[in-house]
Design an enzyme around this catalytic site. Structure first.
Site, PDB file in Angstrom:
ATOM      1  CG  ASP A 130      -2.002  -1.050   1.195  1.00 16.64           C
ATOM      2  OD1 ASP A 130      -1.772  -2.096   0.556  1.00 16.64           O
ATOM      3  OD2 ASP A 130      -3.073  -0.843   1.804  1.00 16.64           O
ATOM      4  CE  LYS A 143      -5.340   1.949   2.560  1.00 14.25           C
ATOM      5  NZ  LYS A 143      -4.245   1.212   3.217  1.00 14.25           N
ATOM      6  CE  LYS A 176      -7.038  -1.364   2.617  1.00 15.21           C
ATOM      7  NZ  LYS A 176      -5.695  -1.854   2.966  1.00 15.21           N
TER       8      LYS A 176
END
Lengths: 287, 295
Positions: B132, B195, B231
């Site tokens: 991430d 995300k 996400k």
């Protein structure tokens, strides 16, 4: 000139320091005994109850960790605020069917009861605590702690004095409470929420719902996040249901049947003790 | 960059969300939705005080969500800081649960590209299945879109086989137009997932932001045929909100995206709330957090 319309109060619930309508959108048409006034009262649902328990749980830590002296002052403050709203409660009690004299007496006693429990709020702990003799080199002592979130079904007959008599000892002990108001006489209960709202009682410490007992007793007694239930009434089937459901998470069931809430005998520090639990501590001697 | 420019209708987005959020999911569909939510969670711990013990406990929780209750899925992944990757990897040996690591100087991203790439290579070498990364919001807001795009492309290259999730940190991007632009840049540059947030900045994932990103994914799919994952992270702690997000996915991207390969929730306390709802649905009694494991 056109005639001025009265602005009537909307009777709503009191959850987490806010006055929401019921999540269910349902209402009960309430009419006074003389059929002069009709009011829509929220028919609280199990989801309203669930939300109230969440609010009561959230605020529990803050309320129970306040000093006993501070809780005492806040209870006293509720009494002061009730005094200031005397005429409004007079009107509502009379609409609900009281005589003027009866209403006056009920308000006086409700205020006195709050002051009574305000007095006890910073005294019960030392009275109910004790040092226990043990045959080991330990200092062993027991003291009462709040049980946590309490659900309460208020008395049906006496709306204000009954409600106050139930709420005051529960919160004096540092618990938070979700209370179902009198089904027959609900007006005073919501107005009492306005009193609480202006008395430094943090939102969520007292939550007041209106609605049908028969519908809500099940949820009040089965919720796993409720630590004790106080039930006022004498229906054997409801008492049985409460006691059975209480076993789910071993919440303490407290039942008050056939009480005359005007009687001074219905106020005592043992009613605070009813929603407290004892903690015993072993402390090594000489450390 | 001309083709990236899209104007977002803010009022329209709000209105669309109000529709999604009025859908009522009940009974069997609700239980299925709750289980789906569990299987899409990236169980996260991203605190400076994280210890090996905390990470091991979280890994145990990921596998044993609520053992009293059979037939529960496991979460999709564990999300940790780089130094915890090897510990998580070891704890999750013999399971299907992925280990995701934040990288590229999370949460600010304020370091040189070289350091960022080294960090990415380190976590991948330690066994991270997913990375991430955070974008350089400062550069983005200065209009240096090429810098941001290149950075993502370099990180993607450093990831190797690991999946790359690109954190836009929408709470710092100010406008929905920027969110859309950043989404488009991230996808073009090679993101496998986009995300919303690090969870360290408020606001984190908000419904309008998620909707805009989903629409970006949809348009990208129509253009290229590539399915990019989504996400939302930060501030999603209630089962009800999570289900509403599923509705949003279903009605924006369709059924294909309703699985852990293409949709994840970044959350720490969501799992317990979902578990409490599942137990409530099955035994009919409202639950208490006291009876569920810590997360």
């Amino acid at each position: 000139m056109s005639k001025r319309e009265d602005i009537k109060k909307t009777y709503k619930l009191y959850i987490g320091g806010k006055f929401p309508r019921t999540e269910s959108g349902r209402y009960i048409k309430w009419t006074d005994p003389k059929s002069t006034t009709t009011v829509n009262i929220c028919r609280g649902s199990r989801k309203d109850f669930r939300n109230a328990v969440v609010a009561a749980r959230e605020t529990l830590c803050g309320w129970s960790s306040k000093t006993a002296y501070n809780r005492s002052q806040i209870l006293y403050r509720i009494g002061e605020m009730l005094e200031g709203r005397r005429s409004q409660f007079m009107d509502e009690l009379v609409v609900q069917g009281s005589t003027k004299k009866g209403a006056e007496k009920e308000i006086d006693q409700s205020i006195d009861r709050l002051i009574y429990y305000a007095g006890w709020a910073d005294k019960y702990q030392q009275i109910f605590s004790r040092v226990n003799p043990v045959a080991l080199p330990y200092f062993n002592f027991s003291y009462p702690e709040p049980m946590g979130v309490v659900s309460a079904v208020a008395p049906n007959d006496s709306s204000l004095i009954g409600l106050v008599s139930i709420i005051a000892p529960i919160i004096a002990g540092g618990n938070t409470v979700v209370v179902l108001a009198s089904e027959e006489n609900p007006l005073c209960s919501i107005t009492f929420a306005e009193v609480l709202h202006t008395s430094d009682v943090s939102g969520g410490v007292v939550n007041i719902l209106t609605g049908h007992r028969s519908e809500l007793v099940e949820q009040f007694s089965s919720h796993m996040d409720v630590n004790a239930i106080v039930y006022c009434g004498n229906k054997p089937e409801e008492i049985k249901l409460i006691q059975e459901n209480a076993a789910l998470n071993v919440k303490r069931p407290v039942v008050y049947s056939d009480e005359n809430w005007f009687d001074k005998n219905t106020q005592d520090p043992y009613r605070i003790l009813n929603t407290l639990e004892t903690k015993t501590t072993w402390h090594p001697v000489g450390v | 960059m001309e083709s990236f420019i899209n104007r977002i209708d803010q009022v329209g987005a709000q209105e669309r969300i109000a529709r999604f959020f009025s859908r009522s999911i009940k009974k069997k569909s609700k239980i299925n939705a709750l289980k789906a939510v569990l299987s899409m969670i990236d169980l996260t711990t991203l605190e400076g005080k994280d210890s090996p013990g905390k990470v091991k406990q979280l890994c145990y929780k990921a596998v044993h969500l609520h053992d009293q209750f059979p037939d529960l899925p496991t979460v999709a992944a564990i999300c940790v800081y780089p130094t915890m990757v090897s510990i998580a990897k070891k704890s999750l040996n013999n399971t299907d649960i992925n280990v995701a690591s934040v990288a590229t100087a999370f949460p600010s991203g304020m370091t040189s590209l070289e350091y960022k790439l080294n960090e990415v290579r380190m976590v991948v070498a330690d066994g991270a299945d997913e990375v991430d990364m955070v974008i350089s919001r400062g550069k983005f807001l200065q209009g240096e879109y090429n810098y941001v795009a290149d950075e993502i492309a370099f990180v993607k290259e450093a990831c190797g086989k690991a999946h790359l999730k690109v954190i836009l940190e929408t709470g710092e991007l100010v406008t929905l137009d920027n969110v859309r632009l950043a989404s488009d840049i991230a996808m073009e540059a090679g993101a496998d997932f986009i995300k919303t947030s690090t969870g360290k900045v408020s606001p984190a994932a908000t419904p309008p932001v998620v909707l805009v990103m989903l629409e970006a994914i949809r348009d990208y799919y129509k253009k290229t045929g590539k399915k990019i994952g989504m996400k939302p992270a930060g501030g999603i702690s209630k089962a009800k909100l999570a289900i509403q997000y599923l509705v949003m996915i279903k009605e924006t991207l369709g059924q294909d995206w309703l699985n852990a390969d293409l949709f994840r929730f970044g959350a720490s306390s969501l799992a317990n709330d979902v578990l409490m709802q599942i137990v409530k649905q099955s035994i009919g009694v409202y639950q208490s957090a006291n009876y569920f494991s810590l997360d």
